[in-house]
Write an enzyme that holds these catalytic residues in place. Structure first.
Site, PDB file in Angstrom:
ATOM      1  CD  GLU A 135      53.926  36.130  59.084  1.00 24.37           C
ATOM      2  OE1 GLU A 135      54.575  36.645  58.406  1.00 24.37           O
ATOM      3  OE2 GLU A 135      54.605  36.165  60.427  1.00 24.37           O
TER       4      GLU A 135
ATOM      5  CB  CYS B 123      54.300  36.303  51.003  1.00 17.07           C
ATOM      6  SG  CYS B 123      54.767  35.064  52.057  1.00 17.07           S
TER       7      CYS B 123
HETATM    8  P1  NAD Z   1      43.014  37.555  50.712  1.00 16.07           P
HETATM    9  O1  NAD Z   1      42.324  38.392  49.479  1.00 16.07           O
HETATM   10  O2  NAD Z   1      42.660  36.265  50.531  1.00 16.07           O
HETATM   11  O3  NAD Z   1      42.576  38.196  52.044  1.00 16.07           O
HETATM   12  C1  NAD Z   1      43.208  37.732  53.221  1.00 16.07           C
HETATM   13  C2  NAD Z   1      42.374  37.827  54.162  1.00 16.07           C
HETATM   14  O4  NAD Z   1      41.700  38.936  54.632  1.00 16.07           O
HETATM   15  C3  NAD Z   1      40.994  36.798  53.841  1.00 16.07           C
HETATM   16  O5  NAD Z   1      40.611  35.799  54.810  1.00 16.07           O
HETATM   17  C4  NAD Z   1      39.912  37.903  53.393  1.00 16.07           C
HETATM   18  O6  NAD Z   1      38.692  37.310  53.801  1.00 16.07           O
HETATM   19  C5  NAD Z   1      40.227  38.863  54.542  1.00 16.07           C
HETATM   20  N1  NAD Z   1      39.500  40.095  53.961  1.00 16.07           N
HETATM   21  C6  NAD Z   1      39.683  40.636  52.750  1.00 16.07           C
HETATM   22  N2  NAD Z   1      39.153  42.084  52.896  1.00 16.07           N
HETATM   23  C7  NAD Z   1      38.806  42.039  53.933  1.00 16.07           C
HETATM   24  C8  NAD Z   1      38.164  43.476  54.492  1.00 16.07           C
HETATM   25  N3  NAD Z   1      37.926  44.287  53.771  1.00 16.07           N
HETATM   26  N4  NAD Z   1      37.878  43.357  55.811  1.00 16.07           N
HETATM   27  C9  NAD Z   1      38.217  42.074  56.588  1.00 16.07           C
HETATM   28  N5  NAD Z   1      38.884  41.047  56.147  1.00 16.07           N
HETATM   29  C10 NAD Z   1      39.077  40.939  54.885  1.00 16.07           C
HETATM   30  O7  NAD Z   1      44.591  37.661  50.439  1.00 16.07           O
HETATM   31  P2  NAD Z   1      45.456  38.700  49.867  1.00 16.07           P
HETATM   32  O8  NAD Z   1      45.208  39.724  50.858  1.00 16.07           O
HETATM   33  O9  NAD Z   1      45.356  39.044  48.507  1.00 16.07           O
HETATM   34  O10 NAD Z   1      46.867  37.971  49.979  1.00 16.07           O
HETATM   35  C11 NAD Z   1      47.850  38.528  49.299  1.00 16.07           C
HETATM   36  C12 NAD Z   1      48.845  39.435  49.966  1.00 16.07           C
HETATM   37  O11 NAD Z   1      49.055  38.544  51.303  1.00 16.07           O
HETATM   38  C13 NAD Z   1      49.934  39.638  49.544  1.00 16.07           C
HETATM   39  O12 NAD Z   1      50.482  41.004  49.880  1.00 16.07           O
HETATM   40  C14 NAD Z   1      51.031  38.660  49.964  1.00 16.07           C
HETATM   41  O13 NAD Z   1      52.279  39.207  49.907  1.00 16.07           O
HETATM   42  C15 NAD Z   1      50.528  38.578  51.534  1.00 16.07           C
HETATM   43  N6  NAD Z   1      50.969  37.419  51.981  1.00 16.07           N
HETATM   44  C16 NAD Z   1      51.615  37.393  53.118  1.00 16.07           C
HETATM   45  C17 NAD Z   1      52.247  36.247  53.760  1.00 16.07           C
HETATM   46  C18 NAD Z   1      53.097  36.131  54.912  1.00 16.07           C
HETATM   47  O14 NAD Z   1      53.320  34.949  55.409  1.00 16.07           O
HETATM   48  N7  NAD Z   1      53.613  37.343  54.928  1.00 16.07           N
HETATM   49  C19 NAD Z   1      51.728  35.083  53.368  1.00 16.07           C
HETATM   50  C20 NAD Z   1      50.985  35.177  52.136  1.00 16.07           C
HETATM   51  C21 NAD Z   1      50.356  36.333  51.439  1.00 16.07           C
END
Ligand code: NAD
Length: 470
Positions: A224, A259
Site C-alpha cells: 500500500e 496517502c
Molecule cells: P514510515 O516512515 O513510518 O515507514 C513505514 C514503515 O516502514 C515503518 O514501519 C518503518 O519502520 C518501516 N521502514 C522504514 N525504513 C525502512 C527500511 N529501510 N527497511 C525496512 N523497513 C523500513 O512511513 P512513510 O513511508 O513515511 O509513510 C508515508 C508514505 O506511505 C507515503 O508515501 C504515503 O502515501 C504512503 N501511505 C500509503 C498508504 C496506503 O494505504 N496506500 C497509507 C498511508 C501512507
C-alpha cells in the site's frame, strides 16, 4: 555485566529473536486454533472492545505523535476500525463458507468448491500517518482470515506504537498476535524471516526493500504505497462545495499527510482565480486568520518532514507562486495550509509526493489536457474530478489509471468497504478493506470431488485414433 546491561541486551531484537518469534507463531498456528470461526470472532470482538474501552488513551497518543485533532482520531482511526470489526462480525461466516462452483464435462461426474484457507504466519508493517488504523485494519483482515500475525508499527509515531503493543498484549491472543516495536534494524530482522505474506504500508523506496526481501522466500506481498493524487476541477461545478471538499481531503485529513490527500489541482487558466478565491474564503472559514494556531490542523510529524516540505517551498521555480498561506513555525512543527498557483511541472513540488499542507495548482488552456498531464506521471493512489459534464466524467473514468477514482468529492471512497482499496503501478499492488481484506490473507484452495464412477477409458493409453476424435 551489570543488571542494566543485561536488560539492554535482552531487549535487542535481532534476526535470531525474529526467527524464534516466527517459529513460535508457526507452531501455534499449526495447532489449528485460528481456523475456527469462534476463535476469529473472539479476536475481532476483543479488538472492538479495545477500541471502545481506550478511546481517550488513543486520542492522547495520536495527539502526542501528530497533534491530531480528536475528531479526526475518533472518526477516521477508531471509527473506521470499529466499522471494520462490525463488518467482519456480520459477514465472516459467509466469507468462510466454501463456494460451490460448476465443473467441466471432462470431469463428469464430479463436484467442486473453492475452500478459503488461511495463509499462515503474516507480517504487517505500518506507517506513522494513521498509526492506529493502518496497523489494526490489516491485522483485522489477517485475523478474520485465520492467520497468525506480527505487527511492526512505525517508530515515527512512538506513542501510538507503544499503545498498540499494550492493547494487543492486553486484549488479544498472545499466542497468535504480536507486536514488535522498532525501526530499520528490527524491521530488517523481521524481513529476513520466511513469512506467508507481507503487508506493507508506506513509501515506495521501502516497498522495494520489502519486495526484495520477500522474493528470497517467494513470499507474496501487498504494498500500500502513495503517489501524487490529482484533482481536476471543471468550471461547471458548485464552487463552494468543491472548495470545501478539496479542503476536507487535503487539510482536514491530517494536514495533507494522507496517502489519498489531493496532491495537486489542475484547472483552466481562466477558472483558476475563481477557484483560488473560493479556497481562500473556505480555508478562512475552517481555520481562521491564524491557522498555525488552529487546534483543528495536525502538525508535521517530524523535523525531517518539516525540512523536506520547506525545501519544496524554497525551490526557486516556485518563488512568487504562493497565493495563500506559506507561514511556518519550526519549533511547533506547524505549516499553514498553502496554495501555489501556476506551478511549473518541472519544479521540486511536482516531482515527488507532497504529503503535507502544500497545494500546487497547475493551469491548462483546455481541461481535456489534464488527462495527458495525469497520464504522463506515475499511476497515483487516487484521482479526483469535479465536473457536471457527463462526457468528460466518462472520459476521465475510462482513461485515468489510479488506485481509485472519485467524482465530485475527495478521499471518501476509502470508507466504502465494498470497494477495494489499493494502488496500481507505483502506488502499490493488491488491495484490502471489507471482503478484500479477508481475501488478501486467504488462499482460495481449489477442490474437485470425484467418485469411482464414470471411469472412461478414453483418458488411458493406448491412445487410439478413435480416442483422439472423442
Ligand atoms: P514510515 O516512515 O513510518 O515507514 C513505514 C514503515 O516502514 C515503518 O514501519 C518503518 O519502520 C518501516 N521502514 C522504514 N525504513 C525502512 C527500511 N529501510 N527497511 C525496512 N523497513 C523500513 O512511513 P512513510 O513511508 O513515511 O509513510 C508515508 C508514505 O506511505 C507515503 O508515501 C504515503 O502515501 C504512503 N501511505 C500509503 C498508504 C496506503 O494505504 N496506500 C497509507 C498511508 C501512507
Amino acid at each position: 555485566m551489570s543488571d542494566e546491561d543485561s536488560q539492554t541486551q535482552k531487549k535487542v531484537f535481532d534476526a535470531e529473536t525474529a526467527s524464534s518469534l516466527v517459529k513460535e507463531l508457526r507452531k501455534n498456528f499449526g495447532s489449528g486454533k485460528t481456523r475456527s470461526y469462534e476463535w476469529r470472532v473472539s479476536q475481532v470482538k476483543a479488538l472492538l472492545k479495545a477500541m471502545t474501552d481506550n478511546e481517550e488513551e488513543i486520542v492522547d497518543a495520536l495527539r502526542s505523535d501528530l497533534a491530531k485533532p480528536s475528531l479526526e482520531t475518533v472518526v477516521y482511526e477508531i471509527g473506521v476500525i470499529k466499522s471494520s470489526c462490525e463488518g467482519i462480525l456480520k459477514e465472516l461466516k459467509h466469507w468462510m463458507t466454501p463456494e460451490k462452483v460448476k465443473t467441466s464435462i471432462r470431469t463428469f461426474p464430479s463436484s467442486a468448491e473453492i475452500v478459503p484457507e488461511p495463509l499462515g504466519v503474516v507480517l504487517v508493517i505500518s506507517p506513522w500517518n494513521y498509526p492506529m488504523l493502518l496497523s489494526l485494519d490489516p491485522v483485522l483482515g489477517a485475523i478474520a482470515a485465520g492467520n497468525a500475525v506480527v505487527l511492526k508499527p512505525s517508530e515515527i509515531a512512538p506513542a501510538t506504537s507503544s499503545l498498540l503493543e499494550k492493547l494487543i498484549e492486553k486484549y488479544m491472543d498472545q499466542s497468535i498476535v504480536r507486536v514488535v516495536q522498532g525501526a530499520v534494524d528490527e524491521t530488517t530482522a523481521l524481513l529476513q524471516q520466511k513469512w506467508d505474506k507481507i503487508f506493507y504500508t508506506g513509501n515506495g523506496k521501502v516497498g522495494r526493500i520489502v519486495m526484495t526481501a520477500a522474493a528470497k522466500h517467494l513470499t507474496p506481498v501487498l504494498l500500500e504505497l502513495g503517489g501524487k493524487s490529482p484533482v481536476v476541477v471543471d468550471s461547471n461545478i458548485n464552487l463552494k462545495v468543491t472548495a470545501r471538499r478539496i479542503i476536507s481531503g487535503k487539510w482536514g485529513l491530517n494536514n495533507g499527510q494522507s496517502c489519498i490527500s489531493p496532491d495537486y489541482v489542475i484547472t483552466t487558466k481562466d477558472y483558476a482565480p475563481k477557484l483560488v478565491d473560493a479556497l481562500k474564503t473556505e480555508l478562512q472559514e475552517c481555520y481562521g486568520k491564524n491557522p498555525l494556531e488552529s487546534e483543528d490542523l495536525s502538525r508535521i510529524v517530524s523535523h525531517n518532514h518539516f525540512a523536506r516540505l520547506s525545501k519544496l517551498l524554497n525551490d526557486d521555480k516556485v518563488s512568487g507562486k504562493i497565493v495563500y498561506g506559506g507561514e511556518k513555525d519550526e519549533n511547533k512543527l506547524r505549516i499553514a495550509p498553502t496554495i501555489l498557483l501556476d506551478v511549473p511541472r518541472d519544479s521540486l513540488i511536482m516531482g515527488e509526493e507532497i504529503f503535507g499542507p502544500l497545494l500546487p495548482i497547475i493551469t491548462v488552456n483546455e481541461l481535456e489536457e489534464s488527462l495527458d498531464v495525469i497520464n504522463s506521471g506515475d499511476k497515483a493512489l487516487a484521482a479526483y474530478i469535479f465536473t457536471t459534464d457527463k462526457k468528460f466524467k466518462e472520459e476521465f473514468v475510462k482513461n485515468v489509471s489510479a488506485g481509485g477514482l472519485l467524482v465530485n468529492d475527495t478521499t471518501l471512497h476509502v470508507v466504502v468497504d465494498t470497494l477495494p482499496f489499493g494502488g496500481v503501478g507505483e502506488s502499490g499492488m493488491g488491495a484490502y478493506h471489507g471482503k478484500f481484506s479477508f481475501d488478501a490473507f486467504t488462499h482460495k484452495k481449489a477442490v474437485l470431488y470425484r467418485s469411482f464412477a464414470g471411469d472412461s477409458s478414453s483418458r488411458y493409453p493406448p491412445y487410439t485414433d478413435t480416442k483422439q476424435r472423442l
